[in-house]
Design an enzyme around this catalytic site. Structure first.
Site, short mmCIF file in Angstrom:
data_model
loop_
_atom_site.label_atom_id
_atom_site.label_comp_id
_atom_site.label_asym_id
_atom_site.label_seq_id
_atom_site.Cartn_x
_atom_site.Cartn_y
_atom_site.Cartn_z
N HIS A 101 0.83 -1.20 0.00
CA HIS A 101 0.00 0.00 0.00
C HIS A 101 0.87 1.26 0.00
O HIS A 101 0.71 2.14 -0.84
CB HIS A 101 -0.92 -0.01 1.23
CG HIS A 101 -1.75 1.25 1.37
ND1 HIS A 101 -3.05 1.32 0.96
CD2 HIS A 101 -1.44 2.47 1.87
CE1 HIS A 101 -3.51 2.54 1.19
NE2 HIS A 101 -2.55 3.27 1.75
N GLU A 102 1.79 1.34 0.94
CA GLU A 102 2.62 2.55 1.05
C GLU A 102 3.49 2.73 -0.19
O GLU A 102 3.75 3.85 -0.63
CB GLU A 102 3.48 2.52 2.32
CG GLU A 102 2.68 2.55 3.63
CD GLU A 102 1.65 3.67 3.71
OE1 GLU A 102 1.88 4.73 3.10
OE2 GLU A 102 0.60 3.48 4.36
N HIS B 71 1.69 4.66 -2.83
CA HIS B 71 1.84 6.12 -2.69
C HIS B 71 3.21 6.55 -3.23
O HIS B 71 3.34 7.58 -3.90
CB HIS B 71 1.76 6.53 -1.22
CG HIS B 71 0.39 6.46 -0.62
ND1 HIS B 71 -0.71 7.12 -1.14
CD2 HIS B 71 -0.08 5.82 0.50
CE1 HIS B 71 -1.77 6.88 -0.38
NE2 HIS B 71 -1.41 6.10 0.62
N HIS C 179 3.24 6.82 -6.93
CA HIS C 179 2.50 8.00 -7.37
C HIS C 179 3.45 9.20 -7.44
O HIS C 179 3.37 10.02 -8.35
CB HIS C 179 1.36 8.26 -6.38
CG HIS C 179 0.19 9.03 -6.94
ND1 HIS C 179 -0.94 9.28 -6.20
CD2 HIS C 179 -0.02 9.60 -8.13
CE1 HIS C 179 -1.79 9.98 -6.94
NE2 HIS C 179 -1.27 10.19 -8.11
ZN LIG Z 1 -2.58 5.32 2.23
#
Ligand SMILES: [Zn+2]
Length: 683
Positions: A471-472, A475, A478
């Protein structure tokens, strides 16, 4: 202090302008902050008083270029204060926070500057701007107007008063909550009452009691949400009830730490501020700037999910009642029983033992052969560790990231272990924000809080921790793949109800067969994770969604209830208001209190998620629909990754977020994939 003594005052000469952590110390920050604010104030004053008529370049681009020193100091400071703080940094934070907020107000409420921005905005169609520049002009104009720049002077004065009082009320809410949470920790004298808790938890409870001078006792401290993790394993029902009642009493006892009057005043002042800015309520003001657009749109999604979630929760409740009977007890299902019996059902139905899984999830292997591998397959990225760069703590590791053509892309810091100097949770942040205008490449960090293993032993992760790592890194991608001209739009600078979407998408690779086979191998024998366990992980992933969705929706709807009040309404009875709001929204289930009740809902009363708690599920609609797209198009391929990168990840906030989504998906988002994932297709 001269420039030569303070490494923050000059640009770093390390690769990617990596901060020279070996030369930075706590006392460098205050003078660097002061110098940075003074520098930007002078730059802004020069822009505002420029005798030339305003142009996009001499006003908007000039503002984008301003504050270079302040940005550099802020990026290093706020990252270090979260990942590796100490007394010096905490003191700097207390001193600098109000100054930074006044500095920002001074820019946004500068009438000469706003006049230039406004004039450009009025002439926007004749300026010949490209798409990203036009979007930036709109963003600046909006930021100024939303900060009150267009208001008459008297209203601006009232706005400043409201902001000041609101910021001190938020601090009071936070302080009250912290004090009441500490006071309400449950002291247990008799070890036998703790039956069911793991040994390590009991040892920690004994230590916590001793620290409060209660030697020989056990102190059960409270976690932030309503649901207390301890309740899943605590066998003593009376003690479960005590812990539950303590958790839900926070901020609501009529003592000096009571938050009811504080939160009522916060809601009232926010409504007044919204009215001053021309909105019917605070939610309208906040959500206008999100992809949802209106409070009605956000509410509609929540209302659509609520009846099915509640129906599923009631079915789960019936199953739990059976489990209670099976265990030989003869009481009804109470809120403090829910997770305890749900855990028993989960174990019986899926037979998952975390201890059996961990050896297959060795940290370094998950990172290199899982997280990095998926990024190589999708985007062609490669990673090389850079032990030569100086870090702020020996546990932080730096990797240089290369693009598919071998060109340098940025730096990735992996800081995975828990320590006293790090705050809780997991998060991504930037040390250098990428921008073509400023010729800057990204330096990003992922923080986790994995327990550090003893020297020489491998770190074996839980399945949750593996998901969090993916998940991290979503980011991080991105930001790493951001390709915008303006720093304002870099990577994760997107609406709050959009930002979790790419990171949630990256979680889809955790159990993707090709990725899983590459990383989930026994750390000693090298054997792959047995198919039997993989199946159980897949099956159990949707268990308990009725409860989880209901408690989440209840909190989101409560948030919107508080923030759709108008400025003339003052709530007299907080408990009655909350009960009515849940009842009206159809999420009042006696055994399932909202994830946060009003008096301890810090997300919305002090942490910047006001009228925004709905964001998580709003993002998840886009996430689930995107996962569907990857599946339909062959999954883990360069072609798919490149399409997602080109249309979405690389764009950051440089265009309308939903337009970027449509360019990627080829249509508007559909909700069915989310309903299916959460098992909400029943009604
Ligand atoms: Zn998050």
């Amino acid at each position: 202090m001269t420039t030569a003594d303070n490494p923050l005052l000059t640009a770093s000469d390390l690769p990617y302008e990596f901060p020279p952590f070996d030369r930075i110390s706590g006392e460098h920050f205050l003078p660097a902050f002061e110098a940075g604010m003074a520098e930007q104030s002078a730059e802004v004053e020069a822009i505002a008083t420029n005798p030339e008529p305003p142009t996009f370049d001499n006003t908007i681009v000039a503002l984008e270029r301003s504050g270079e020193l302040l940005d550099r100091v802020s990026e290093v400071f706020f990252n270090l204060n979260a990942s590796h703080t100490d007394d010096t940094l905490r003191a700097v934070h207390a001193e600098i926070a109000p100054k930074l907020s006044a500095h920002s107000d001074a820019i946004h409420l500068n009438p000469a500057l706003f006049a230039r921005v406004e004039r450009l905005y009025e002439e926007r169609d004749s300026l010949g701007l490209d798409e990203e520049s036009a979007w930036l002009l709109r963003r600046y104009h909006l930021d100024f107007v939303r900060a009150g720049a267009a208001l008459p002077e008297a209203d601006q004065a009232r706005l400043r008063e409201l902001n000041t009082e609101l910021s001190s009320l938020a601090t009071r809410f936070q302080d009250n909550l912290l004090a009441d949470t500490n006071d309400l920790a449950v002291l247990v004298k008799d070890r036998e009452e703790l039956a069911g808790l793991p040994e390590a938890t009991i040892a920690a409870a004994a230590e916590a009691a001793a620290a409060r001078g209660e030697d020989g006792g056990y102190l059960l401290t409270l976690a932030l949400p309503t649901r207390q993790p301890l309740l899943a394993s605590l066998e003593n029902r009376a003690l479960r009830e005590r812990v539950f009642r303590a958790a839900t009493a926070r901020g609501n006892r009529g003592n000096e730490h009571d938050n009811k009057a504080v939160l009522v005043r916060i809601a009232r002042l926010r409504a007044e501020r919204a009215a001053l800015l021309g909105y019917p309520h605070h939610a309208a003001y906040v959500i206008e700037d999100e992809t949802a657009g209106t409070a009605e749109a956000a509410t509609e999604l929540l209302h659509r999910l609520a009846p099915v979630a509640v129906a599923n929760a009631r079915a789960e409740a019936a199953e739990l009642a059976e489990e209670i009977a099976r265990s030989g007890a003869d009481h009804a299902l109470a809120p403090w029983d829910w997770t305890f019996y749900a855990e028993r059902v989960r174990k019986r139905r899926f037979d998952i033992d975390e201890a059996e899984l961990r050896p297959y999830f060795e940290l370094d292997r998950v990172l290199r052969d899982g997280v990095f591998h998926a990024a190589t397959m999708l985007y062609g990225l490669t990673f090389t560790e850079r032990p030569d760069l100086p870090v702020y703590h020996p546990d932080a590791r730096v990797f240089e990231v290369f693009d598919a053509d071998g060109g340098p892309l940025g730096l990735f810091i992996a800081d995975f272990y828990a320590r006293d100097s790090k705050r809780g949770g997991a998060w991504m942040n930037s040390y250098r924000v990428p921008s073509r205008l400023l010729e800057r490449k990204p330096v990003v960090v992922n923080n986790l809080n994995v327990t550090k293993p003893p020297e020489g032993e491998p770190a074996l992760l839980s399945f949750d921790e593996v998901e969090t790592m993916f998940h991290e890194f979503g980011h991080a991608l991105h930001e790493l793949l951001s390709d915008t001209r303006y720093p304002t739009f870099a990577g994760t600078n997107v609406p709050r109800d959009f930002v979790e979407f790419p990171s949630q998408v990256n979680e889809m690779w955790v159990l993707w067969p090709e990725v899983l086979a590459n990383y989930a191998c026994h750390y000693r024998t090298g054997e792959p994770l047995p198919e039997r366990l993989v199946e159980k992980l897949r099956e159990s992933s949707t268990y308990g969604e009725g409860f989880a969705t209901t408690e989440y929706l209840a909190a989101s709807l409560l948030d919107l209830a508080w923030h759709t009040l108008d400025a003339d309404t003052t709530v007299e009875d907080v408990a009655a208001f909350q009960a009515q709001a849940l009842e009206k929204a159809g999420v009042a289930v006696e055994e399932i209190p909202p994830r946060y009740a009003s008096t301890y809902f810090a997300h919305i009363f002090c942490n910047g998620y006001s009228a925004g708690y709905y964001s998580y599920i709003w993002s998840e609609v886009l996430d689930a629909d995107t996962v569907e797209w990857f599946r339909e198009n062959g999954g883990l391929t360069r072609a798919n990754g490149d399409h997602f990168r080109r249309e979405l990840l690389s764009r950051g906030g440089s265009k309308d977020a939903m337009a970027a989504f449509r360019a990627f998906r080829g249509r508007d988002p559909e909700i069915e994939p989310l309903l299916k994932r959460r098992g909400l297709t029943g009604a």
